[in-house]
Design a protein around this motif. Structure first.
Motif, PDB file in Angstrom:
ATOM      1  N   PRO A 651     -29.369 -14.259 -34.593  1.00 14.76           N
ATOM      2  CA  PRO A 651     -28.735 -15.541 -35.099  1.00 14.76           C
ATOM      3  C   PRO A 651     -28.341 -15.141 -36.496  1.00 14.76           C
ATOM      4  O   PRO A 651     -28.235 -16.055 -37.430  1.00 14.76           O
ATOM      5  N   CYS A 657     -22.913 -17.902 -34.691  1.00 19.29           N
ATOM      6  CA  CYS A 657     -23.834 -19.143 -34.635  1.00 19.29           C
ATOM      7  C   CYS A 657     -22.913 -20.414 -34.672  1.00 19.29           C
ATOM      8  O   CYS A 657     -23.359 -21.441 -34.107  1.00 19.29           O
ATOM      9  N   ALA A 658     -21.882 -20.195 -35.688  1.00 18.78           N
ATOM     10  CA  ALA A 658     -21.061 -21.553 -35.474  1.00 18.78           C
ATOM     11  C   ALA A 658     -20.549 -21.895 -34.007  1.00 18.78           C
ATOM     12  O   ALA A 658     -20.502 -23.102 -33.741  1.00 18.78           O
ATOM     13  N   ARG A 661     -22.964 -23.103 -31.912  1.00 15.58           N
ATOM     14  CA  ARG A 661     -23.527 -24.387 -32.265  1.00 15.58           C
ATOM     15  C   ARG A 661     -22.560 -25.536 -31.550  1.00 15.58           C
ATOM     16  O   ARG A 661     -22.843 -26.699 -31.353  1.00 15.58           O
ATOM     17  N   VAL A 664     -22.572 -26.134 -27.712  1.00 18.62           N
ATOM     18  CA  VAL A 664     -23.649 -26.563 -27.438  1.00 18.62           C
ATOM     19  C   VAL A 664     -23.546 -28.356 -27.955  1.00 18.62           C
ATOM     20  O   VAL A 664     -23.878 -29.106 -27.009  1.00 18.62           O
ATOM     21  N   THR A 665     -23.029 -28.454 -29.062  1.00 18.71           N
ATOM     22  CA  THR A 665     -22.780 -30.190 -29.498  1.00 18.71           C
ATOM     23  C   THR A 665     -21.752 -30.446 -28.520  1.00 18.71           C
ATOM     24  O   THR A 665     -21.993 -31.605 -27.997  1.00 18.71           O
ATOM     25  N   ASP A 690     -33.554 -24.011 -30.090  1.00 22.54           N
ATOM     26  CA  ASP A 690     -33.507 -25.017 -31.564  1.00 22.54           C
ATOM     27  C   ASP A 690     -32.289 -25.783 -31.404  1.00 22.54           C
ATOM     28  O   ASP A 690     -32.039 -26.849 -31.774  1.00 22.54           O
ATOM     29  N   LEU A 691     -31.132 -25.069 -31.005  1.00 22.87           N
ATOM     30  CA  LEU A 691     -29.962 -25.672 -30.817  1.00 22.87           C
ATOM     31  C   LEU A 691     -29.904 -26.869 -29.690  1.00 22.87           C
ATOM     32  O   LEU A 691     -29.058 -27.818 -29.645  1.00 22.87           O
ATOM     33  N   CYS A 693     -30.085 -25.686 -26.127  1.00 21.76           N
ATOM     34  CA  CYS A 693     -29.572 -24.996 -25.107  1.00 21.76           C
ATOM     35  C   CYS A 693     -30.581 -25.185 -23.996  1.00 21.76           C
ATOM     36  O   CYS A 693     -31.797 -25.188 -24.360  1.00 21.76           O
TER      37      CYS A 693
END
Length: 726
Positions: A651, A657-658, A661, A664-665, A690-691, A693
């Protein structure tokens, strides 16, 4: 027999009543012969009682007569000479062949005169033509030595032509000949020509006679050549060869010529004659054949064969002058896509325009060739140093950066270029082309618009690839391939919820080989079809075996190559499922983004058909290619897999990370399941959970394992402890 002879006499008498003139005379002659036979107590053949004469020379006409003069034998050569078939001739009296006024009608008397077995007579053919023949007669005898017939060999008499006839015939032959005839006197003045001369050259007799043969002089040949021709005209001996002449209208034409001198009784040259033929058509055909053999039919550029020849000559010159030479192989990219999208004619015109553009950049001494579909070659026969070749390459790549307008389409293409240098890389043409080809293939790996000089290591790699290809074919045929299974675990429960079938190659000498080494080669060579079929077959066989062993099996993902994706794919998959009793929901098909880039309607149709069968589709390595919301909306994809390239920095890497994210979104918005690949640390797992997944696969839980080990993990209920990452 006497009765039959009497019947024949009566028939001849009845027939004579209605005859007149020559026909009557010939009938009476036959009647006379029949009466003689009757008086002697001998019978004529009542019908064609044939005697074969074919054992004699088949090319020499031969007939057989009985002692009364009736034909009992007639060979094929006699049919050819007289025009009568054997069926028409046998049984008739020989008089039917006689010409009017013949005085040799009494055939029996021919043998009464001592030594008269060879005579010359006239005979009539079926078509009425009178010919002279020479007869060689010999008696045929029975077993008691009594004469019972005669064998007649017939030879046509060829009448020798008289002097006047010869002159007239030869003049006719010369006049009617297709060859031009030119006759000059001892002063080399034209004294006679034939009509073919006028037809070929355009000069009428009044325009040519009295002139010299220089009338046809083209000015093409040098003084040495003309001296050879002039020497033949002056008696040095016959001369044959090809000369370029000039017609009356000024056109030049090639001619095949024979020149000979004519001498009188004292050996002095009185005349010279020339026979010549216009060989323009032959030369044009020869040129077409040469062009077809040596030039590309589309661009008109030299082909590979002529390139090799010209390059070999150029290298000889470079060797003498101690200069460098270079050879470039240029592969134009995207030609197949242009042809498929805009049509073959547009692609062909684009290649022609590229040839013209390249030719404009090069020196006159440089050689430009088209050696394959979208592949050109450029030979630089003489360069001062290696860098000169790089300069030309850069000019060619810069030229490609300027769009070309073809039939209203604004097109731009790139190229990959490989360069080999003489004498460093090779000293012969064929090897230079091969080395440049190897360098070009290596440049392709770097993408469009790049170039590389050949290095020996490239050749070693190419040879290794060839060896690997042969070994891979053996591996497919001899069962060296294996399937391992990497578990997928839920980030909510930690339980195994699926697996990905991953191919491995157990090489007998090199040990286990990963797919990263050989899959790209299989794609390039087309072996991916056989390998892909084997993977699906083996995965379904394993699932069937687990089912029979009482194991509740989660879905297994199988990777598909874009090369396997055709209209027959659903039927092939359904046949494998049926063969092993596997349900469609037990299989997930993983595809890559490269398959989706085209967005072709047939791809959508095939995918919809697969989903309708109950199969699930996953998009592998998402984010590494041409990621687009457009095709995510268009295609029936149920699962997105985040590539390990974006997981490795989690992470701590802000960009990774971006990206994770965002993926996943986006997937959640499209209601797609999300799987992260290559998860190796608890920190990565915690961040992905936490995202939001859904699943992970990677060494944190397990590498890919054998079918037996995966079965044990399921039976033992192995789980990932997601609580530790909280």
């Amino acid at each position: 027999m006497a009765d039959r002879a009497m019947e024949r006499c009566l028939a001849l008498l009845r027939g004579a009543r209605v005859l007149e003139g020559e026909a009557l005379t010939r009938s009476l002659d036959e009647l006379e012969a029949a009466i003689l036979v009757l008086a002697a107590g001998k019978a004529t053949p009542a019908g064609p009682c044939a005697v074969s004469v074919e054992p004699f020379d088949p090319d020499e006409p031969a007939i057989v007569l009985d002692m009364a003069g009736y034909l009992t034998g007639w060979n094929t050569a006699a049919s050819t000479l007289f025009g009568y078939t054997a069926e028409e001739a046998i049984g008739q009296h020989v008089l039917f062949l006689y010409a009017e006024g013949d005085d040799d009608a009494d055939i029996a008397e021919l043998f009464l005169e001592e030594g008269s077995d060879l005579i010359e007579v006239r005979r009539r053919k079926k078509n009425g033509e009178i010919i002279g023949v020479r007869l060689a007669l010999s008696l045929l005898k029975d077993d008691h030595g009594e004469a019972n017939g005669m064998l007649v060999h017939v030879s046509p008499i060829v009448q020798e032509l008289g002097d006047q006839d010869k002159v007239r015939l030869h003049a006719r032959i010369i006049e009617d000949s297709d060859q031009g005839v030119l006759i000059t006197d001892s002063s080399e003045r034209i004294v006679s020509i034939n009509s073919a001369f006028t037809r070929i050259t355009g000069y009428a007799p009044v325009e040519a006679i009295g002139k010299t043969p220089d009338l046809l002089r083209s000015g093409v040949h040098d003084a040495e050549f003309r001296a050879k021709v002039r020497a033949a005209m002056r008696g040095s001996g016959p001369w044959r060869g090809e000369i370029v002449g000039k017609r009356k209208n000024g056109d030049l034409f090639p001619q095949s010529v024979t020149i000979s001198a004519v001498r009188d009784g004292e050996g002095r040259i009185t005349h010279t004659f020339s026979l010549f033929s216009d060989i323009s058509v032959h030369k044009a055909a020869e040129a077409r054949v040469q062009r077809m053999a040596n030039y590309d039919s589309l661009t008109g550029l030299p082909n590979r064969s002529l390139l090799t020849h010209l390059l070999g000559q150029a290298l000889m010159d470079a060797r003498r002058t101690n200069q460098y030479g270079a050879l470039m192989v240029v592969e134009i990219n995207r030609m197949a896509a242009i042809s498929d999208t805009l049509g073959h004619d547009v692609a062909s015109e684009l290649l022609c325009e590229l040839g013209r553009r390249f030719r404009h950049l090069l020196r006159d001494a440089d050689i430009l060739a088209r050696i394959d579909g979208s592949k050109f070659a450029v030979a630089l026969p003489q360069i001062d140093r290696r860098e000169s070749a790089a300069s030309v390459v850069k000019k060619m790549l810069a030229a490609l950066a300027v769009p070309l307008v073809i039939e209203g389409h604004n097109l731009q293409v790139s190229a990959n270029i490989g360069v080999s240098v003489y004498p460093e890389d090779s000293s012969d043409a064929a090897s230079l082309i091969r080395c440049a080809d190897v360098a070009m293939a290596k440049a392709q790996e770097s993408g469009g618009g790049s170039f590389l000089f050949y290095r020996e290591q490239m050749d070693l790699r190419a040879k290794e690839d060839l060896m690997l290809e042969a070994e891979l074919r053996t591996a497919v045929n001899e069962g060296q391939l294996e399937l391992h299974y990497q578990p997928k675990v839920s980030l909510r429960s930690g339980r195994i919820v699926g697996a990905e079938a991953l191919i491995r190659w157990r090489h007998p000498e090199r040990g286990m080989i990963s797919p990263g080494v050989f899959i790209a080669l299989a794609e390039e060579t087309g072996m991916i079809h056989d390998i892909g079929t084997w993977v699906l077959e083996e995965a379904c066989r394993q699932i069937g075996a687990w089912r029979n062993a009482g194991l509740v099996m989660p879905p297994v993902a199988v990777n598909l190559s874009a090369r396997q994706f055709d209209r027959r794919l659903p039927a092939r998959i359904l046949a494998v499922l049926d063969r092993h009793g596997v349900l469609p929901e037990q299989i997930m098909l993983e595809i890559t983004e490269s398959l989706l880039v085209g967005g072709a309607d047939n791809v959508v149709a095939i995918m919809n058909e697969l989903v309708a069968m109950g199969l699930a589709l996953a998009l592998d390595d998402f984010g590494t290619g041409y990621s687009s919301l457009a095709y995510l909306k268009k295609f029936p994809i149920s699962t997105l897999k985040i590539d390990r390239a974006f997981v490795v920095g989690l992470p701590h890497e802000e960009s990774d990370c971006a990206i994770a994210r965002a993926i996943v979104t986006m997937a959640k918005q499209l209601r797609q399941e999300i799987v992260a690949e290559g998860v190796e640390t608890e920190e990565q797992m915690a961040f992905l959970r936490d995202l939001g997944c859904d699943q992970l696969q990677g060494w944190l839980f397990s590498p890919a394992v054998t079918g037996a080990e995966f079965e044990r993990m399921l039976r033992d209920g192995d789980r990932l402890s997601v609580a530790r990452a909280a």
